[in-house]
Write an enzyme that holds these catalytic residues in place. Structure first.
Site, mmCIF file in Angstrom:
data_model
loop_
_atom_site.group_PDB
_atom_site.id
_atom_site.type_symbol
_atom_site.label_atom_id
_atom_site.label_comp_id
_atom_site.label_asym_id
_atom_site.label_seq_id
_atom_site.Cartn_x
_atom_site.Cartn_y
_atom_site.Cartn_z
ATOM 1 N N THR A 8 22.552 53.620 3.145
ATOM 2 C CA THR A 8 22.621 54.363 4.250
ATOM 3 C C THR A 8 23.526 55.526 4.323
ATOM 4 O OG1 THR A 8 24.936 53.184 4.512
ATOM 5 C CG2 THR A 8 22.926 52.153 5.349
ATOM 6 N N TRP A 9 23.603 56.322 3.205
ATOM 7 C CA TRP A 9 24.328 57.546 3.064
ATOM 8 C C TRP A 9 23.250 58.655 4.046
ATOM 9 C CZ3 TRP A 9 24.876 61.339 -1.588
ATOM 10 C CH2 TRP A 9 26.104 62.382 -1.257
ATOM 11 N N ASP A 37 23.747 48.566 1.712
ATOM 12 C CA ASP A 37 24.807 49.273 1.019
ATOM 13 C C ASP A 37 25.415 50.333 2.238
ATOM 14 O OD1 ASP A 37 26.482 50.168 -1.347
ATOM 15 O OD2 ASP A 37 25.711 52.060 -0.659
ATOM 16 N N TYR A 42 30.236 57.482 5.204
ATOM 17 C CA TYR A 42 28.842 57.599 5.923
ATOM 18 C C TYR A 42 28.827 57.709 7.418
ATOM 19 C CZ TYR A 42 27.716 56.093 1.066
ATOM 20 O OH TYR A 42 27.385 55.796 -0.190
ATOM 21 N N TYR A 180 22.702 53.958 -7.741
ATOM 22 C CA TYR A 180 22.744 54.748 -6.553
ATOM 23 C C TYR A 180 21.839 55.914 -6.742
ATOM 24 C CZ TYR A 180 26.636 58.316 -7.306
ATOM 25 O OH TYR A 180 27.338 59.250 -7.758
ATOM 26 N N LEU A 183 15.944 57.411 -6.223
ATOM 27 C CA LEU A 183 15.248 58.605 -6.042
ATOM 28 C C LEU A 183 15.410 60.038 -6.396
ATOM 29 C CD1 LEU A 183 13.437 56.653 -3.053
ATOM 30 C CD2 LEU A 183 12.554 56.627 -5.719
#
Ligand SMILES: NC(=O)c1ccc[n+]([C@@H]2O[C@H](COP(=O)([O-])OP(=O)(O)OC[C@H]3O[C@@H](n4cnc5c(N)ncnc54)[C@H](OP(=O)(O)O)[C@@H]3O)[C@@H](O)[C@H]2O)c1
Length: 266
Positions: A8-9, A37, A42, A180, A183
């Site tokens: 959810t960053w 997470d 965030y 983390y 991608l």
């Protein structure tokens, strides 16, 4: 702990995207995602509120992870930060609570607070994030350190340094690695090998990159996706099993470390 979750960053930073972010997490839950997470950092707390909205009436479906900011991570500060996270998340217990990275307060103090929170039933498990092998070993030797359940670190095809010693050290002790930015924040280079492996499986390069992080026991992957098509694509990657030939091709294109390399964070 489920091996696939959604991150959810960057959520909660734009009011315009807020509903899309809630919807993305809900879609993930509908598709079977069982881990989310988040962190007090965030969106300065707004990501936790978004998670709470997505989990309305479905808290029990999910293994919920949040993190305390290093400058809050004194003993008293951690206890206070946890209360605030629980309130924003509208829950009475976190499944996993992490120290976001090593900061000004001795990790021993943070661990004391984690143990207390667990005794109080406010967290089920605790762990660290962005700890390299040496700092994790020190923390593990401190009181409460033997129960560290997780080190959440940068890990993807392009960032393999942890394979040198952190990953094996954790695997020997049943400490899970949460990968983390699996991608590379959407910036993964499109190497031919990645395209070819994807084509062989009728999958996308993104799915191959995610499946690759899940090839080892004790590794959890937490991509973040807001667009519904990204959520669908990422969740479907959990069905993809890479074979030895695929892994060998990916090793040639994205070589594993051959010596200790500097620990990387984002
Ligand atoms: N502990 C730490 O210090 C730390 C540091 C970084 C991250 N994290 C955690 O790990 C999570 C994931 O890392 P991250 O957010 O840095 O990066 P990431 O998951 O590697 O990449 C996220 C980016 O990839 C895009 N994306 C997702 N699925 C895609 C797909 N199928 N095709 C194309 N693009 C796709 C997303 O786009 P859209 O959003 O537009 O769909 C977003 O821009 C974070 O959200 C956070 O929870 C922890």
């Amino acid at each position: 702990m489920p091996v696939f979750g959604l991150g959810t960053w960057r959520m909660g930073e734009s009011g315009r995207l807020r509903q899309a972010e809630v919807d993305a997490l809900r879609l993930g839950l509908d598709l079977g995602v069982r881990l989310i997470d988040t962190a007090e950092m965030y969106g300065s707390g707004e990501a936790e509120r978004i998670v709470a909205d997505a989990l309305e009436g479905r808290r029990d479906e999910v293994f919920l992870v949040s993190k305390v900011l290093p400058h809050n991570a004194s003993r008293a500060g951690t206890l206070a930060a946890a209360e605030k996270s629980l309130k924003r998340l509208r829950t009475d217990c976190l499944d996993l609570y992490l120290l976001h990275w090593e900061g000004p307060h001795p990790v021993e103090e943070t661990l004391q607070a984690f143990v207390r929170l667990r005794e109080q039933g406010k967290i089920r498990h605790y762990g660290l994030s962005n700890f390299d092998t040496a700092t994790l070993q020190d923390a593990h030797a401190a009181p409460g350190g033997e129960d560290i359940a997780v080190d959440q670190v940068l890990y993807n095809l392009e960032r393999r340094a942890i394979e040198w010693d952190l990953l094996p050290w954790c695997q020997e002790r049943q400490i899970a690695i949460m990968a983390y930015s699996p991608l590379e924040q959407g910036r993964m280079r499109r190497r031919r090998a990645l395209e070819e492996v994807a084509r062989r499986h009728g999958a996308t390069p993104t799915q191959v990159a995610l499946a690759w992080t899940l090839r080892l026991p004790g590794v959890v992957t937490i991509p973040k996706a807001t667009r519904p098509e990204h959520v669908r694509e990422d969740v479907a990657a959990t069905e993809l099993v890479l074979e030895e030939d695929d892994l060998a091709a990916l090793d040639r294109a994205f070589p594993p470390p051959v010596e200790a390399a500097p620990f990387e964070t984002l």
